[in-house]
Design an enzyme around this catalytic site. Structure first.
Site, mmCIF file in Angstrom:
data_model
loop_
_atom_site.group_PDB
_atom_site.id
_atom_site.type_symbol
_atom_site.label_atom_id
_atom_site.label_comp_id
_atom_site.label_asym_id
_atom_site.label_seq_id
_atom_site.Cartn_x
_atom_site.Cartn_y
_atom_site.Cartn_z
ATOM 1 N N ASP A 147 25.783 111.491 -30.866
ATOM 2 C CA ASP A 147 25.667 112.544 -29.851
ATOM 3 C C ASP A 147 24.321 112.478 -29.100
ATOM 4 O O ASP A 147 23.480 111.629 -29.396
ATOM 5 C CB ASP A 147 25.860 113.900 -30.557
ATOM 6 C CG ASP A 147 26.579 114.909 -29.687
ATOM 7 O OD1 ASP A 147 26.601 114.732 -28.455
ATOM 8 O OD2 ASP A 147 27.111 115.894 -30.237
ATOM 9 N N ASP A 202 32.192 118.687 -22.983
ATOM 10 C CA ASP A 202 33.201 118.963 -24.010
ATOM 11 C C ASP A 202 34.504 119.503 -23.426
ATOM 12 O O ASP A 202 34.519 120.238 -22.440
ATOM 13 C CB ASP A 202 32.650 119.980 -25.021
ATOM 14 C CG ASP A 202 31.588 119.352 -25.910
ATOM 15 O OD1 ASP A 202 31.232 118.177 -25.687
ATOM 16 O OD2 ASP A 202 31.119 120.054 -26.824
HETATM 17 C C1 GLA Z 1 28.548 118.040 -28.677
HETATM 18 C C2 GLA Z 1 29.703 117.059 -28.625
HETATM 19 C C3 GLA Z 1 30.902 117.660 -29.328
HETATM 20 C C4 GLA Z 1 30.559 117.985 -30.779
HETATM 21 C C5 GLA Z 1 29.343 118.903 -30.831
HETATM 22 C C6 GLA Z 1 28.818 119.068 -32.238
HETATM 23 O O1 GLA Z 1 28.802 119.182 -27.941
HETATM 24 O O2 GLA Z 1 30.001 116.740 -27.312
HETATM 25 O O3 GLA Z 1 32.015 116.793 -29.276
HETATM 26 O O4 GLA Z 1 30.301 116.778 -31.469
HETATM 27 O O5 GLA Z 1 28.273 118.409 -30.041
HETATM 28 O O6 GLA Z 1 27.706 119.892 -32.316
#
Ligand code: GLA
Length: 400
Positions: A147, A202
């Site tokens: 990430d 997301d």
């Molecule tokens: C980010 C990623 C998500 C998830 C969260 C976890 O937002 O894009 O897919 O992994 O972090 O905290």
């Protein structure tokens, strides 16, 4: 002798510069991930139960292989810097859990972050890349989602390259999933680094909305689909655009789940389920394990589909498949039903990227309806049907 020395020098340089593990994702990876449903509420029992259900539900047989643990599995680093799982939530340790998942014929994934903390505030890998990669290899991890939170001053390409090299050096083949949200165009540099890269922020389980969190937004299915525009030329075997983990079974209607799934197939997207598969409805399972749909996603050509036309609220997508087959998806983005008329023989469907024309004027194709699993005539006759709001007509065409 000179040749031998040069050979060693060459090998040494390769080792020095590192590389990604090749051929780990000839087709888009398939599996499950904890985040979309459970966020930080995860533990080893959940992961074991999910592995059990992946097998008993038929998901494994349909191709879902990776059980991926997302954020918040972490405990602390020890005095030597090694990361450990949370002692109460993962008391048996990651190696034991990985062994369990492997005993089911599945693979296991884990999550970290290029910054000093993950998005959930757990220890990130910055400064510990080689040590973490060693630890993952020791545990038997097969997939790493990496990430991008808390990465101030880091450049994405360099940061992901460091982790790629660390994984390679650790010696265990691990699928490397870049989760940088598309901020610095990972499609332009990601293929030499990872096997897939997120193209957007997301996902959110609504059909067509933006969910505003204040400083950032998450996105409904249609919004994410629209953000894939122009990216298909960057994807292919072992290097995929990732429009995020699926929300099938997370509150969308059955029709919307079907459309979401169909579009992920058309996009040759990684198929990572994000629902609670221990409790899913029969309809959700049937969508997730529709083998004819999955065959579109997993087609060996690995060519991402494209939007051919858009009229009223109906988009028509095409995807070139192996042996000259095509997948077609009529997608009604609106809430009102729409009449569809599509006279194949007068449509000039050309994939500019693959340089292939469907040649509907000369070639007759048999039509297979992927959701009703029934044959539906040929392309000789114009297609006429009515499509409910948010629904798809998902077809496979095979030369007659
Ligand atoms: C980010 C990623 C998500 C998830 C969260 C976890 O937002 O894009 O897919 O992994 O972090 O905290």
């Amino acid at each position: 002798m000179i040749k031998l020395l040069l050979g060693f020098l060459f090998l040494g340089l390769i080792n020095l510069f590192g590389q990604k593990f090749d051929n780990l994702a000839p087709t888009p990876p398939m599996g499950w991930n904890s985040w979309n449903t459970f966020e930080c509420d995860i533990n080893e029992k959940l992961i074991r139960d999910i592995a059990d259900v992946m097998v008993s539900s038929g998901m494994k047989d349909a191709g879902y292989i990776y059980v991926n643990i997302d954020d918040c599995w972490h405990g602390e680093r020890d005095s030597l810097g090694f990361i450990h799982p949370h002692p109460e939530h993962f008391p048996s340790g990651m190696k034991t859990l990985a062994d369990y998942v492997h005993s089911k014929g599945l693979k296991i994934g884990i999550y970290s972050d290029a910054g000093w903390k993950t998005c959930g505030g757990r220890p990130g890998s910055r400064g510990y890349e080689y040590q973490d990669a060693m630890q993952y290899a020791f545990w038997g991890i097969d997939y790493l989602k990496y990430d991008w939170c808390n990465t101030e001053s880091l450049k994405a390409e360099g940061a992901y390259l460091t982790m790629r090299d660390a994984l390679y050096k650790a010696g265990r083949p691990i699928v490397f999933s870049l989760c940088e949200w598309g901020d610095s165009k990972p499609w332009e540099w990601g293929s030499k680094i990872g096997h897939l890269w997120r193209t957007t922020g997301d996902i959110y389980p609504c059909f067509d909305c933006e969910y505003n969190h204040g400083t950032w937004s998450s996105w409904g299915i249609m919004r994410i689909v629209d953000m894939q525009d122009g990216l298909r030329k960057y994807a292919g075997p072992d290097h995929w655009n990732d429009p995020d983990m699926m929300e099938v079974g997370n509150g969308l209607t059955v029709v919307e789940n079907r459309s979401h799934f169909s579009m992920w197939c058309m996009l040759a997207a990684p198929m990572i389920a994000g629902n609670d598969i221990r409790k899913m409805s029969k309809e959700t399972l049937d969508i997730l394990i529709n083998k004819e749909a999955i065959a579109v996603d997993q087609d060996s050509l690995g060519i991402q589909g494209f939007k051919y036309s858009s009229k009223d609220s109906v988009d028509v997508w095409f995807k070139l498949l192996n042996k000259g087959d095509w997948a077609v998806c009529f997608l009604n983005r609106g809430i009102k039903p729409q009449n569809i008329e599509f006279n194949w023989t007068t449509e000039n469907v050309n994939d500019d990227f693959a340089n292939r024309n469907a040649g509907f004027d000369k070639t007759e194709y048999k039509i297979r309806n992927i959701w009703t699993k029934s044959d539906a005539g040929t392309t000789k006759k114009p297609l006429k049907t009515n499509l409910t709001g948010h629904d798809v007509l998902f077809l496979r065409l095979t030369r007659k």
